[in-house]
Design a protein around this motif. Structure first.
Motif, PDB file in Angstrom:
ATOM      1  N   CYS A  19       0.915  -0.848   0.146  1.00 18.44           N
ATOM      2  CA  CYS A  19      -0.024   0.025  -0.097  1.00 18.44           C
ATOM      3  C   CYS A  19       0.915   1.289   0.145  1.00 18.44           C
ATOM      4  CB  CYS A  19      -0.889  -0.071   1.199  1.00 18.44           C
ATOM      5  SG  CYS A  19      -1.938   1.382   1.390  1.00 18.44           S
ATOM      6  N   LEU A  20       0.911   2.013  -1.199  1.00 18.00           N
ATOM      7  CA  LEU A  20       1.759   3.286  -1.273  1.00 18.00           C
ATOM      8  C   LEU A  20       1.165   4.356  -0.496  1.00 18.00           C
ATOM      9  CD1 LEU A  20       4.156   4.730  -2.222  1.00 18.00           C
ATOM     10  CD2 LEU A  20       2.781   4.853  -4.284  1.00 18.00           C
ATOM     11  N   ILE A  21       1.615   4.945   0.656  1.00 22.60           N
ATOM     12  CA  ILE A  21       0.951   6.229   1.275  1.00 22.60           C
ATOM     13  C   ILE A  21       1.852   7.154   0.875  1.00 22.60           C
ATOM     14  CG2 ILE A  21       0.487   7.137   3.512  1.00 22.60           C
ATOM     15  CD1 ILE A  21       0.000   4.243   4.198  1.00 22.60           C
ATOM     16  N   ASP A  22       1.257   8.409   0.397  1.00 20.43           N
ATOM     17  CA  ASP A  22       2.148   9.597   0.298  1.00 20.43           C
ATOM     18  C   ASP A  22       1.561  10.475   1.247  1.00 20.43           C
ATOM     19  OD1 ASP A  22       2.553  12.239  -0.793  1.00 20.43           O
ATOM     20  OD2 ASP A  22       2.264  11.664  -2.874  1.00 20.43           O
ATOM     21  N   ILE A  34       2.222   9.643  -7.396  1.00 15.48           N
ATOM     22  CA  ILE A  34       2.553   8.494  -8.037  1.00 15.48           C
ATOM     23  C   ILE A  34       1.219   7.672  -8.195  1.00 15.48           C
ATOM     24  CG2 ILE A  34       3.803   6.240  -7.726  1.00 15.48           C
ATOM     25  CD1 ILE A  34       5.748   7.686  -6.085  1.00 15.48           C
ATOM     26  N   THR A  35       1.248   7.106  -9.209  1.00 17.56           N
ATOM     27  CA  THR A  35      -0.010   6.323  -9.800  1.00 17.56           C
ATOM     28  C   THR A  35      -0.221   5.116  -8.881  1.00 17.56           C
ATOM     29  OG1 THR A  35       0.585   6.645 -12.182  1.00 17.56           O
ATOM     30  CG2 THR A  35      -1.017   4.859 -11.248  1.00 17.56           C
ATOM     31  N   LEU A  83      10.231   4.985   0.481  1.00 14.18           N
ATOM     32  CA  LEU A  83      10.571   5.041  -0.989  1.00 14.18           C
ATOM     33  C   LEU A  83      11.753   5.836  -1.174  1.00 14.18           C
ATOM     34  CD1 LEU A  83      10.051   4.019  -3.989  1.00 14.18           C
ATOM     35  CD2 LEU A  83       8.415   5.872  -4.030  1.00 14.18           C
ATOM     36  N   ASP A  84      12.863   5.223  -1.394  1.00 12.60           N
ATOM     37  CA  ASP A  84      14.203   6.524  -1.650  1.00 12.60           C
ATOM     38  C   ASP A  84      13.882   7.206  -2.546  1.00 12.60           C
ATOM     39  OD1 ASP A  84      16.746   7.055  -0.679  1.00 12.60           O
ATOM     40  OD2 ASP A  84      17.566   5.735  -2.331  1.00 12.60           O
ATOM     41  N   GLY A  85      14.115   8.665  -2.330  1.00 12.41           N
ATOM     42  CA  GLY A  85      13.949   9.665  -3.336  1.00 12.41           C
ATOM     43  C   GLY A  85      12.457  10.310  -3.414  1.00 12.41           C
ATOM     44  N   GLY A  86      11.500   9.344  -2.937  1.00 11.19           N
ATOM     45  CA  GLY A  86      10.245   9.743  -2.843  1.00 11.19           C
ATOM     46  C   GLY A  86       9.530  10.156  -4.263  1.00 11.19           C
ATOM     47  N   TYR A  87       8.717  11.251  -4.322  1.00 11.49           N
ATOM     48  CA  TYR A  87       7.933  11.422  -5.619  1.00 11.49           C
ATOM     49  C   TYR A  87       8.908  12.101  -6.564  1.00 11.49           C
ATOM     50  CZ  TYR A  87       5.103  14.023  -8.757  1.00 11.49           C
ATOM     51  OH  TYR A  87       4.252  14.422 -10.068  1.00 11.49           O
ATOM     52  N   VAL A  88       9.807  12.616  -6.145  1.00 16.79           N
ATOM     53  CA  VAL A  88      10.870  13.266  -7.241  1.00 16.79           C
ATOM     54  C   VAL A  88      11.670  12.306  -7.862  1.00 16.79           C
ATOM     55  CG1 VAL A  88      12.932  14.773  -7.321  1.00 16.79           C
ATOM     56  CG2 VAL A  88      11.173  15.544  -6.203  1.00 16.79           C
ATOM     57  N   ALA A  89      12.214  11.288  -7.138  1.00 22.88           N
ATOM     58  CA  ALA A  89      12.941  10.151  -7.827  1.00 22.88           C
ATOM     59  C   ALA A  89      11.901   9.289  -8.758  1.00 22.88           C
ATOM     60  CB  ALA A  89      13.403   9.353  -6.703  1.00 22.88           C
ATOM     61  N   TRP A  90      10.747   9.244  -8.335  1.00 26.03           N
ATOM     62  CA  TRP A  90       9.706   8.422  -9.257  1.00 26.03           C
ATOM     63  C   TRP A  90       9.331   9.087 -10.485  1.00 26.03           C
ATOM     64  CZ3 TRP A  90       4.827  10.057 -10.862  1.00 26.03           C
ATOM     65  CH2 TRP A  90       4.124   9.040 -11.827  1.00 26.03           C
ATOM     66  N   LEU A  91       9.392  10.488 -10.255  1.00 33.40           N
ATOM     67  CA  LEU A  91       9.031  11.549 -11.457  1.00 33.40           C
ATOM     68  C   LEU A  91      10.492  11.570 -12.546  1.00 33.40           C
ATOM     69  CD1 LEU A  91       7.392  13.630 -13.029  1.00 33.40           C
ATOM     70  CD2 LEU A  91       8.224  15.265 -11.224  1.00 33.40           C
ATOM     71  N   ARG A 290      -6.908  17.828 -16.807  1.00 34.43           N
ATOM     72  CA  ARG A 290      -6.939  16.777 -17.724  1.00 34.43           C
ATOM     73  C   ARG A 290      -5.903  16.731 -18.855  1.00 34.43           C
ATOM     74  NH1 ARG A 290     -12.672  17.941 -16.369  1.00 34.43           N
ATOM     75  NH2 ARG A 290     -12.787  19.799 -17.569  1.00 34.43           N
ATOM     76  N   TRP A 291      -5.445  17.598 -19.440  1.00 30.94           N
ATOM     77  CA  TRP A 291      -4.391  17.708 -20.455  1.00 30.94           C
ATOM     78  C   TRP A 291      -3.159  16.918 -19.810  1.00 30.94           C
ATOM     79  CZ3 TRP A 291       0.268  20.113 -19.758  1.00 30.94           C
ATOM     80  CH2 TRP A 291       1.255  20.317 -20.789  1.00 30.94           C
ATOM     81  N   ARG A 292      -2.925  17.361 -18.738  1.00 30.72           N
ATOM     82  CA  ARG A 292      -1.428  16.736 -18.102  1.00 30.72           C
ATOM     83  C   ARG A 292      -1.834  15.275 -17.565  1.00 30.72           C
ATOM     84  NH1 ARG A 292      -2.050  18.253 -11.823  1.00 30.72           N
ATOM     85  NH2 ARG A 292      -3.510  16.806 -12.397  1.00 30.72           N
ATOM     86  N   ASP A 293      -2.844  14.869 -17.227  1.00 33.67           N
ATOM     87  CA  ASP A 293      -3.124  13.496 -16.779  1.00 33.67           C
ATOM     88  C   ASP A 293      -3.198  12.576 -17.930  1.00 33.67           C
ATOM     89  OD1 ASP A 293      -3.224  14.159 -14.434  1.00 33.67           O
ATOM     90  OD2 ASP A 293      -5.350  14.371 -13.974  1.00 33.67           O
ATOM     91  N   TYR A 294      -4.102  13.220 -19.177  1.00 30.75           N
ATOM     92  CA  TYR A 294      -4.122  12.538 -20.644  1.00 30.75           C
ATOM     93  C   TYR A 294      -2.659  12.114 -21.052  1.00 30.75           C
ATOM     94  CZ  TYR A 294      -5.424  11.532 -25.065  1.00 30.75           C
ATOM     95  OH  TYR A 294      -5.354  10.995 -26.459  1.00 30.75           O
ATOM     96  N   ASN A 295      -1.761  12.992 -20.959  1.00 28.83           N
ATOM     97  CA  ASN A 295      -0.308  12.652 -21.561  1.00 28.83           C
ATOM     98  C   ASN A 295       0.471  12.144 -20.476  1.00 28.83           C
ATOM     99  OD1 ASN A 295      -0.375  13.922 -24.234  1.00 28.83           O
ATOM    100  ND2 ASN A 295      -1.614  15.615 -23.224  1.00 28.83           N
ATOM    101  N   ASP A 296      -0.047  11.794 -19.282  1.00 26.93           N
ATOM    102  CA  ASP A 296       0.852  11.399 -18.102  1.00 26.93           C
ATOM    103  C   ASP A 296       1.941  12.248 -18.041  1.00 26.93           C
ATOM    104  OD1 ASP A 296       1.336   9.440 -16.123  1.00 26.93           O
ATOM    105  OD2 ASP A 296       2.525   8.104 -17.694  1.00 26.93           O
ATOM    106  N   LEU A 297       1.799  13.391 -17.525  1.00 28.22           N
ATOM    107  CA  LEU A 297       2.694  14.248 -17.303  1.00 28.22           C
ATOM    108  C   LEU A 297       2.814  14.773 -15.809  1.00 28.22           C
ATOM    109  CD1 LEU A 297       2.119  17.064 -20.106  1.00 28.22           C
ATOM    110  CD2 LEU A 297       3.914  15.440 -19.943  1.00 28.22           C
TER     111      LEU A 297
END
Length: 374
Positions: A19-22, A34-35, A83-91, A290-297
């Motif tokens: 379970c990923l908790i932000d 993160i998705t 999660l080492d590096g957090g959201y920034v590392a995932w991005l 919606r544009w951001r999420d549609y393009n997975d940005l």
């Protein structure tokens, strides 16, 4: 015993095994996450009903605060890891997946032609924002609004018959290396040729107690004008959108005791010959999302290097007041779907004969009694 999970290890985990908790605040989470992540802000973490039977993976912006909480939860008997590096590392990892500039451009002319492209073009035409011979500094902060604006300007130049030049300007006020890398990689992925210049604004406002974010914004604006003029530009473009406009109108009335709007363009008071333009004036924030999420940005919410260790950027008076206004508008919209349209156009339908007093462009006050005859 908790451990740090690297991004590569995280991508190998079966989706049903954790379970990923932000633990970032709700505003940061809504700007990008993160998705599959569940948002439990840090202040609520220890009161939340966390599953004992499942592995917990905690993340924050850069893995600093979540490492502390993962250790505490482990001591409490949970199977908790960081999660080492957090959201920034995932991005950063997501941005290594290849150049998708053409797909993003195609989406603007197909799926988002009506909701975004047409409204951008309408503002440019209706308010005469772009003229032949202009050199426009497109100011990019790294967020969703300014990055979208940059792509729209690229497309406008590609298809418009009016000759003008563009400079994609990024000011580094003291970003952390991770945040700067995210901005650079997003620009590279979207084929936006950015020019970066550096200032020490973050250091200058670090010890300011009252409204540091307001002071930071003012200082940024001045540096942008100065750099744009140095590069031969006569206009700077900012990514404020329709929702920013209506929120600003209400904030001025409720908190400032004045009726004013965020103008689609205006002359600079301190830089002769320079203008500020807002070509996203008619674009709705929901459509940008919606544009951001549609393009997975994925974009950083606030590139301030202090947001992992202090709450300045999320709990400032300006930020909290704007959130109150957003909530107020949403509540009013439940009873009147036209409320946003009415607020926006109220500034176009001012009847000066029903106004007690007003100030002209030179700041001179005019009172209705000045011309009233008994």
């Amino acid at each position: 015993m908790n451990q740090n999970i690297t991004i590569d290890e995280f991508f190998q985990l079966p989706e049903d095994s954790y379970c990923l908790i932000d633990i970032r605040d709700t505003i940061a989470f809504e700007f990008g996450h993160i998705t599959g992540a569940v948002n439990i802000p840090r202040k609520n973490l220890y009161q939340a009903n966390l599953p004992h039977e499942k592995r917990l993976v905690l993340c924050c912006k850069s893995g600093l605060l979540s490492a502390e909480d993962a250790e505490k939860l482990s001591d409490m008997g949970y199977d908790a890891d960081n999660l080492d590096g957090g959201y920034v590392a995932w991005l950063r990892k997501k941005l290594e997946c290849g150049n998708r500039a053409e797909e993003i451009e195609r989406s603007l002319h197909k799926k988002f032609h009506r909701s975004i492209w047409s409204k951008f073009a309408k503002a440019v035409a209706e308010y005469h924002l772009v003229n032949a011979g202009d050199k426009i500094a497109v100011c990019i902060s790294g967020g969703k609004d300014s990055m979208l604006m940059a792509k729209l300007f690229q497309e406008l130049k590609r298809h418009n018959k009016v000759p003008f030049e563009l400079a994609f300007l990024v000011m580094d006020p003291g970003y952390s290396p991770e945040n700067r890398a995210i901005i650079e990689r997003n620009a590279e992925m979207m084929s936006i040729p950015i020019t970066i210049f550096e200032t020490n604004i973050f250091d200058s406002v670090y010890h300011v107690e009252n409204n540091p974010c307001y002071l930071c914004a003012r200082m940024r604006r001045g540096h942008l004008y100065n750099q744009a003029k140095r590069m031969g530009c006569n206009k700077i473009a900012l990514g404020h959108h329709y929702d920013d406009v209506i929120e600003t109108i209400l904030m001025g009335m409720i908190y400032g005791g004045q009726a004013q709007t965020m103008m689609p363009k205006l002359h600079s008071d301190h830089f002769a010959g320079m203008q500020l333009i807002r070509p996203m004036y008619f674009v709705r924030e929901a459509d940008i999302c919606r544009w951001r999420d549609y393009n997975d940005l994925h974009f950083i919410q606030c590139a301030c290097k202090f947001t992992d260790t202090c709450t300045t950027c999320t709990l400032s008076n300006t930020s909290s007041k704007r959130q109150e206004i957003k909530q107020l508008i949403a509540k009013l919209k439940e009873g009147n779907p036209q409320i946003e349209h009415n607020i926006f156009h109220s500034m176009e339908n001012m009847k000066l004969r029903t106004v007690i007093s007003y100030k002209d462009m030179d700041g001179e006050s005019h009172h209705f009694l000045d011309s009233y005859k008994d």
